[in-house]
Design a protein around this motif. Structure first.
Motif, PDB file in Angstrom:
ATOM      1  N   GLU A 145       2.601   6.173  -7.385  1.00  0.00           N
ATOM      2  CA  GLU A 145       1.595   7.098  -7.915  1.00  0.00           C
ATOM      3  C   GLU A 145       2.097   8.536  -7.842  1.00  0.00           C
ATOM      4  N   LEU A 153       1.330   4.192  -3.099  1.00  0.00           N
ATOM      5  CA  LEU A 153       1.254   5.639  -2.904  1.00  0.00           C
ATOM      6  C   LEU A 153       2.478   6.334  -3.495  1.00  0.00           C
ATOM      7  N   ASP A 186      -3.477  13.338   3.926  1.00  0.00           N
ATOM      8  CA  ASP A 186      -4.073  12.679   2.756  1.00  0.00           C
ATOM      9  C   ASP A 186      -3.606  11.237   2.653  1.00  0.00           C
ATOM     10  N   TRP A 187      -2.316  11.035   2.776  1.00  0.00           N
ATOM     11  CA  TRP A 187      -1.770   9.677   2.638  1.00  0.00           C
ATOM     12  C   TRP A 187      -2.217   8.790   3.798  1.00  0.00           C
ATOM     13  N   ALA A 223      -4.969   8.934   5.461  1.00  0.00           N
ATOM     14  CA  ALA A 223      -6.370   8.559   5.261  1.00  0.00           C
ATOM     15  C   ALA A 223      -6.500   7.419   4.265  1.00  0.00           C
ATOM     16  N   ARG A 224      -5.659   7.390   3.263  1.00  0.00           N
ATOM     17  CA  ARG A 224      -5.745   6.338   2.243  1.00  0.00           C
ATOM     18  C   ARG A 224      -5.252   4.997   2.765  1.00  0.00           C
ATOM     19  N   THR A 225      -4.510   5.005   3.857  1.00  0.00           N
ATOM     20  CA  THR A 225      -4.043   3.744   4.442  1.00  0.00           C
ATOM     21  C   THR A 225      -4.792   3.397   5.723  1.00  0.00           C
ATOM     22  N   ASP A 231       0.826  -1.211   0.000  1.00  0.00           N
ATOM     23  CA  ASP A 231       0.000   0.000   0.000  1.00  0.00           C
ATOM     24  C   ASP A 231       0.860   1.261   0.000  1.00  0.00           C
TER      25      ASP A 231
END
Length: 264
Positions: free
Chosen positions: A162, A159, A175-176, A178-180, A155
């Motif tokens: 990307e 990130l 932001d990062w 929250a995505r994990t 994961d």
């Protein structure tokens, strides 16, 4: 040797195989590995070399040392290159990870001479001496800081890759995280454990690496704006502090380049 597949000559009893291969601009060599170690030199343009644990951006007139049996991908942007494929036993000092190095005039001229050798070049006399001297010159090179590490976790790696494809100065640790599905503190601690640096520092270096290929076709001012810096001066200061040379060095290199596109 030019335009000869490595597989056709890999069996030869030569510690060093110099090969140049012509490729069209923008070519991507997808994931592959070589039995031998590789010294990949970019006389012009920019190369981006990916491995499982990092990304190395290779500016013009630099090279990357790729360890034997290391899966890697190479993206070429206007590149004219030469390669040396080296028996691992001949270079016990070869780095365990990819390493970007400078290529001074003597090493460059030796490379240009070596790719003109026949596949079964003589080990005695001039050709053998050049092959031996090439390894001495490569061993004397010092690493350059044109890389970022890639985390081992899928994961976090996703990130990072990307972000490398499309750096965005507006992205934050929040932001990062929250995505994990982690708190910002837990995310930062995990990211640092896998890369050795904070997410913010990592993103800053990734943005600067992204500038290297952009400088081939755009001004320092345009690149600084595209990457979200407040001014060209701020971008130049950050670039120089990180890489030890101003971005104008790479913009200027475009005007000095001539010749075809070849790579090995």
């Amino acid at each position: 040797m030019k335009n000869i597949p490595l597989d056709d000559v890999d069996h030869l009893d030569r510690a060093v195989l110099p090969i140049g291969t012509d490729y069209p601009a923008g070519r991507v060599l997808d994931w592959h590995a070589h039995r031998r170690a590789q010294f990949l030199y970019g006389a012009t343009g920019v190369m981006v070399v990916d491995t499982a644990d990092g990304t190395w951006t290779v500016p013009p007139e630099r090279a990357v040392l790729i360890p034997a049996a290391t899966p890697h991908r190479v993206r070429m942007l206007g590149v004219s290159t030469r390669s040396l494929y080296v028996e691992p036993g001949a270079v016990p000092w070869w780095p365990a990870r990819c390493t970007v190095v400078d290529v001074p005039p003597l090493l460059r001229e030796l490379l240009l001479a070596a790719v003109e050798f026949p596949a079964d070049y003589s080990l005695s006399g001039r050709e053998g001496a050049i092959a031996t001297l090439l390894l001495h010159e490569i061993a004397a090179r010092s690493p350059l800081p044109f890389h970022v590490g890639i985390p081992s976790s899928g994961d976090l790696a996703a990130l990072c890759r990307e972000y490398l494809a499309a750096p965005d100065a507006a992205v934050t640790n929040t932001d990062w995280a929250a995505r994990t599905a982690l708190s910002e503190r837990a995310f930062t601690r995990r990211f640092r454990a896998e890369t050795g640096e904070s997410p913010a520092v990592w993103r800053s270096r990734a943005r600067l690496l992204a500038a290297v290929p952009l400088l081939r076709t755009a001004s320092v001012s345009a690149v600084s704006g595209r990457l979200g810096y407040s001014s060209p001066a701020a971008f130049t200061a950050a670039f120089t502090r990180t890489f030890g040379m101003p971005p104008s060095r790479f913009a200027a290199a475009r005007a000095d380049v001539s010749g075809g596109c070849s790579r090995g």
